[in-house]
Design a protein around this motif. Structure first.
Motif, PDB file in Angstrom:
ATOM      1  N   HIS A  72       0.817  -1.090   0.132  1.00 52.94           N
ATOM      2  CA  HIS A  72      -0.001   0.119  -0.008  1.00 52.94           C
ATOM      3  C   HIS A  72       0.893   1.329   0.069  1.00 52.94           C
ATOM      4  O   HIS A  72       1.059   2.015   1.062  1.00 52.94           O
ATOM      5  CB  HIS A  72      -0.892   0.118   1.337  1.00 52.94           C
ATOM      6  CG  HIS A  72      -1.723  -1.075   1.213  1.00 52.94           C
ATOM      7  ND1 HIS A  72      -2.945  -1.268   0.151  1.00 52.94           N
ATOM      8  CD2 HIS A  72      -2.034  -1.994   1.916  1.00 52.94           C
ATOM      9  CE1 HIS A  72      -3.591  -2.152   0.734  1.00 52.94           C
ATOM     10  NE2 HIS A  72      -3.063  -3.016   1.659  1.00 52.94           N
ATOM     11  N   GLN A 107       2.090   4.921  -0.553  1.00 55.60           N
ATOM     12  CA  GLN A 107       1.485   6.202  -0.298  1.00 55.60           C
ATOM     13  C   GLN A 107       2.060   7.160  -1.251  1.00 55.60           C
ATOM     14  O   GLN A 107       3.224   7.584  -1.239  1.00 55.60           O
ATOM     15  CB  GLN A 107       1.559   6.698   1.243  1.00 55.60           C
ATOM     16  CG  GLN A 107       1.160   5.774   2.343  1.00 55.60           C
ATOM     17  CD  GLN A 107      -0.494   6.003   2.377  1.00 55.60           C
ATOM     18  OE1 GLN A 107      -0.827   6.844   2.154  1.00 55.60           O
ATOM     19  NE2 GLN A 107      -0.757   4.639   2.545  1.00 55.60           N
ATOM     20  N   LYS A 140      -3.611  12.222  -8.497  1.00 57.30           N
ATOM     21  CA  LYS A 140      -5.093  12.389  -8.369  1.00 57.30           C
ATOM     22  C   LYS A 140      -5.391  11.434  -6.999  1.00 57.30           C
ATOM     23  O   LYS A 140      -6.389  11.672  -6.374  1.00 57.30           O
ATOM     24  CB  LYS A 140      -5.773  11.595  -9.411  1.00 57.30           C
ATOM     25  CG  LYS A 140      -7.438  11.844  -9.440  1.00 57.30           C
ATOM     26  CD  LYS A 140      -7.775  11.492 -10.269  1.00 57.30           C
ATOM     27  CE  LYS A 140      -9.684  11.369 -10.436  1.00 57.30           C
ATOM     28  NZ  LYS A 140     -10.111  11.048 -11.781  1.00 57.30           N
ATOM     29  N   ASN A 141      -4.635  10.237  -6.656  1.00 59.00           N
ATOM     30  CA  ASN A 141      -4.777   9.504  -5.711  1.00 59.00           C
ATOM     31  C   ASN A 141      -3.857   9.632  -4.355  1.00 59.00           C
ATOM     32  O   ASN A 141      -3.723   8.825  -3.613  1.00 59.00           O
ATOM     33  CB  ASN A 141      -5.043   8.023  -5.949  1.00 59.00           C
ATOM     34  CG  ASN A 141      -3.754   7.627  -6.463  1.00 59.00           C
ATOM     35  OD1 ASN A 141      -2.565   8.451  -6.839  1.00 59.00           O
ATOM     36  ND2 ASN A 141      -3.029   6.474  -6.198  1.00 59.00           N
ATOM     37  N   SER A 142      -3.354  10.943  -4.514  1.00 59.14           N
ATOM     38  CA  SER A 142      -2.388  11.124  -3.377  1.00 59.14           C
ATOM     39  C   SER A 142      -2.570  11.867  -2.220  1.00 59.14           C
ATOM     40  O   SER A 142      -3.683  12.307  -1.721  1.00 59.14           O
ATOM     41  CB  SER A 142      -1.319  12.221  -3.815  1.00 59.14           C
ATOM     42  OG  SER A 142      -1.805  13.367  -4.179  1.00 59.14           O
ATOM     43  N   LEU A 143      -1.624  11.876  -1.103  1.00 59.96           N
ATOM     44  CA  LEU A 143      -2.020  12.448   0.142  1.00 59.96           C
ATOM     45  C   LEU A 143      -2.297  14.083  -0.008  1.00 59.96           C
ATOM     46  O   LEU A 143      -3.013  14.381   0.895  1.00 59.96           O
ATOM     47  CB  LEU A 143      -0.522  12.486   0.776  1.00 59.96           C
ATOM     48  CG  LEU A 143      -0.297  10.922   1.584  1.00 59.96           C
ATOM     49  CD1 LEU A 143       0.969  11.017   2.233  1.00 59.96           C
ATOM     50  CD2 LEU A 143      -0.991  10.301   2.188  1.00 59.96           C
ATOM     51  N   GLN A 186      -4.342  15.124  -1.944  1.00 63.46           N
ATOM     52  CA  GLN A 186      -5.966  15.108  -2.107  1.00 63.46           C
ATOM     53  C   GLN A 186      -6.536  14.640  -1.137  1.00 63.46           C
ATOM     54  O   GLN A 186      -7.297  15.493  -0.504  1.00 63.46           O
ATOM     55  CB  GLN A 186      -6.178  14.225  -3.356  1.00 63.46           C
ATOM     56  CG  GLN A 186      -5.660  14.532  -4.786  1.00 63.46           C
ATOM     57  CD  GLN A 186      -6.510  15.617  -5.187  1.00 63.46           C
ATOM     58  OE1 GLN A 186      -7.724  16.167  -4.829  1.00 63.46           O
ATOM     59  NE2 GLN A 186      -6.346  16.408  -6.434  1.00 63.46           N
ATOM     60  N   SER A 187      -5.855  13.825  -0.266  1.00 63.47           N
ATOM     61  CA  SER A 187      -6.706  13.360   0.830  1.00 63.47           C
ATOM     62  C   SER A 187      -6.618  14.458   2.246  1.00 63.47           C
ATOM     63  O   SER A 187      -7.391  14.350   2.926  1.00 63.47           O
ATOM     64  CB  SER A 187      -6.030  12.016   1.378  1.00 63.47           C
ATOM     65  OG  SER A 187      -6.050  11.014   0.521  1.00 63.47           O
ATOM     66  N   LEU A 188      -5.357  14.972   2.288  1.00 64.07           N
ATOM     67  CA  LEU A 188      -5.181  16.062   3.232  1.00 64.07           C
ATOM     68  C   LEU A 188      -5.728  17.433   3.132  1.00 64.07           C
ATOM     69  O   LEU A 188      -5.558  18.234   3.733  1.00 64.07           O
ATOM     70  CB  LEU A 188      -3.751  15.880   3.513  1.00 64.07           C
ATOM     71  CG  LEU A 188      -3.240  14.777   4.418  1.00 64.07           C
ATOM     72  CD1 LEU A 188      -1.802  14.714   4.556  1.00 64.07           C
ATOM     73  CD2 LEU A 188      -3.922  14.265   5.530  1.00 64.07           C
ATOM     74  N   ARG A 189      -6.206  17.559   1.732  1.00 71.44           N
ATOM     75  CA  ARG A 189      -6.648  18.878   1.557  1.00 71.44           C
ATOM     76  C   ARG A 189      -7.515  19.688   2.490  1.00 71.44           C
ATOM     77  O   ARG A 189      -8.490  19.188   2.367  1.00 71.44           O
ATOM     78  CB  ARG A 189      -7.245  18.773  -0.150  1.00 71.44           C
ATOM     79  CG  ARG A 189      -7.537  20.244  -0.727  1.00 71.44           C
ATOM     80  CD  ARG A 189      -7.863  20.079  -2.213  1.00 71.44           C
ATOM     81  NE  ARG A 189      -8.906  19.233  -2.198  1.00 71.44           N
ATOM     82  CZ  ARG A 189      -9.634  18.786  -3.344  1.00 71.44           C
ATOM     83  NH1 ARG A 189      -8.768  18.836  -4.453  1.00 71.44           N
ATOM     84  NH2 ARG A 189     -10.299  18.054  -3.356  1.00 71.44           N
ATOM     85  N   LYS A 193      -5.955  23.853  -3.696  1.00 66.08           N
ATOM     86  CA  LYS A 193      -6.711  23.389  -4.348  1.00 66.08           C
ATOM     87  C   LYS A 193      -6.571  23.466  -6.016  1.00 66.08           C
ATOM     88  O   LYS A 193      -6.244  22.252  -6.167  1.00 66.08           O
ATOM     89  CB  LYS A 193      -8.241  23.763  -3.944  1.00 66.08           C
ATOM     90  CG  LYS A 193      -9.305  23.015  -5.019  1.00 66.08           C
ATOM     91  CD  LYS A 193     -10.765  23.506  -4.773  1.00 66.08           C
ATOM     92  CE  LYS A 193     -11.806  22.513  -5.359  1.00 66.08           C
ATOM     93  NZ  LYS A 193     -13.248  23.319  -4.882  1.00 66.08           N
ATOM     94  N   GLN A 213      -2.778   9.532 -11.966  1.00 61.21           N
ATOM     95  CA  GLN A 213      -2.320   8.886 -10.718  1.00 61.21           C
ATOM     96  C   GLN A 213      -1.435   7.902 -10.954  1.00 61.21           C
ATOM     97  O   GLN A 213      -1.184   7.356 -12.220  1.00 61.21           O
ATOM     98  CB  GLN A 213      -3.555   8.560 -10.145  1.00 61.21           C
ATOM     99  CG  GLN A 213      -4.065   7.353 -10.840  1.00 61.21           C
ATOM    100  CD  GLN A 213      -5.381   7.056  -9.976  1.00 61.21           C
ATOM    101  OE1 GLN A 213      -5.488   7.267  -8.683  1.00 61.21           O
ATOM    102  NE2 GLN A 213      -6.178   6.117 -10.541  1.00 61.21           N
TER     103      GLN A 213
END
Length: 464
Positions: free
Chosen positions: A405, A407, A412-415, A417-420, A436, A445
């Motif tokens: 897995h 990181q 597009k599938n990165s941290l 994006q997740s932590l935005r 953004k 990605q």
């Protein structure tokens, strides 16, 4: 008026001296920065590029070379794996042996037959291009290249475990011939008594094979003990075997509990027709990486990974396997392995590998080509970039058989994006809208398209 002229002259002199001083410091500063960058690059390549090949086996019939892992002096870096390269000429044999380390084999070129002890029985498997196979530590095995006019090339991982005899080495125990058979270590009087042969016959038996660990089985080279064994009639081979079996049974009362059996491996080598049919169904099958569908694929490349959920024998070694192909100019997005150390071997093309230290400085930005080996410590950010003159393919091992897995830090599938959010924006000292916009700029990605022509990543474009 004269005083004003003198004052202006003094100001001009002081200003000129100041400019010269600043220019000098600027030049020296830039020079010092370039020297530091050069030293950093050199140190990074020393740490993370494993280019020093050690020749551990060399005969007329083949070679085995090794790039070593181990501790790096003066650092916290520890590379717990050796990478081996085996090359065998047509019609040759890597004689029976066992290692004190787990072994994962990958057939890079050619075809092979491997025989090894599995649950105290001996099994054989045919290996072809792209096949992966595992040999547990302490399990006796041999390799054959029976294909005419085709060299066999195998890449293998060799774990450095706490049970190994040294952090920077692994140990081979040869069942017969090679540097020395393990039988040769016993007292000759005891051994001749156990075998029920004379000491002179025993001496011939132990010294007949002098060609080394990789031997020719037939052809223009001299005939050796292994080819003689295979050429014998079944009853002759069996009679010879029984003399050896008698010694093994008398020399070890714990044979039934052992992880390998000299009797089993010799029985199959000398009389394999009767044994292989009986035991092959128990042993693991091979797994071909090239036949596997990509776990990820887009217009810029593909990647495949193999873990214990896909191929259960990897659980024994605790290693994973992967294969990546990048199209010209594309890059594997910067990412981190949270559960494993990664090793890579360049199979085709050229590219760059970039690794970053925990303090955010560049550890390495090295050009790599076919045959190069690199490794990336767990948690260290890194990426691979293909050159513009062709595809870039690399194969490798990881130190975890479980799903890694990775990181991804960009894409597009990165941290990113997740932590935005406001916290992440505050960490960079910018507003959410700007964050953004930056986070959404890359719509791909995992494998990203070619960089712009003015990017520093863009570049122009052995083992065995």
């Amino acid at each position: 008026m004269g005083n004003i002229r003198i004052l202006l002259l003094l100001v001009l002199v002081l200003f000129s001296a100041l400019v010269a001083s600043v220019g000098g410091y600027g030049y020296e500063g830039r020079k010092r920065e370039r020297e530091e960058e050069s030293e950093q690059k050199t140190q990074g390549e020393i740490f993370f590029l494993l280019r020093h090949l050690h020749e551990v086996v060399k005969t007329d019939a083949g070679t085995m070379r090794l790039v070593k892992g181990g501790y790096r002096r003066g650092t916290f870096l520890h590379s717990p794996m050796h990478i081996g390269f085996i090359s065998m000429e047509p019609n040759s044999l890597f004689i029976p042996q066992y290692l004190d380390s787990d072994l994962v084999l990958f057939v890079h070129h050619g075809e092979a037959r491997v025989g090894h002890i599995y649950r105290d029985e001996l099994a054989e498997r045919k290996l072809k291009h792209g096949d992966v196979y595992t040999i547990p530590a302490g399990s006796a095995f041999y390799l054959e290249n029976r294909v005419e006019n085709q060299r066999l090339r195998i890449i293998c991982s060799i774990d450095i475990t706490s049970e190994s005899m040294g952090w920077n080495a692994f140990q081979s125990f040869f069942v017969g011939g090679g540097p020395a058979s393990i039988l040769a270590g016993f007292d000759h009087t005891t051994l001749s008594t156990a075998l029920n042969v004379s000491t002179s016959e025993l001496s011939t038996f132990l010294t007949r094979q002098t060609s080394g660990p990789i031997v020719h089985l037939s052809g223009s080279h001299h005939t050796n003990i292994w080819s003689k064994f295979l050429a014998q009639e079944p009853h002759q081979r069996l009679a010879h075997l029984k003399r050896i079996v008698n010694f093994e049974e008398e020399a070890s009362a714990k044979e039934e509990q052992s992880t390998w059996s000299l009797r089993k491996i010799l029985f199959t080598l000398l009389n394999r027709e009767d044994t292989i049919k009986r035991v092959n169904h128990k042993a693991p099958s091979t797994y071909n990486l090239y036949n596997r569908k990509p776990d990820f694929k887009n217009d810029y490349g593909w990647s495949k990974k193999l873990d214990e959920s896909d191929y259960s024998p990897l659980k024994q070694s605790g290693n994973g396997v992967y294969l990546v192909n990048l199209s010209p100019g594309s890059l594997m997005a910067p990412h981190v392995n949270p559960t494993a150390i990664e090793y890579g071997i360049v199979l085709k093309g050229t590219g760059r590998v970039q690794i970053v230290y925990p303090n955010g400085t560049l550890a390495m930005n090295a050009r790599v080509q076919e045959g190069d080996v690199f490794w990336v410590p767990r948690y260290f950010p890194f990426c691979q970039v293909a050159s513009m003159n062709g595809s870039f393919e690399f194969f490798g091992f990881t130190t975890s058989a479980r799903r890694n897995h990775p990181q991804f830090l960009v894409g597009k599938n990165s941290l990113m994006q997740s932590l935005r959010g406001p916290e992440f924006a505050a960490a960079f000292g910018i507003g959410e809208k700007r964050l953004k916009r930056i986070a959404n700029a890359q719509r791909e990605q995992v494998i990203l398209p070619s960089s712009s022509s003015d990017s520093p990543l863009r570049m122009n474009g052995g083992f065995y």
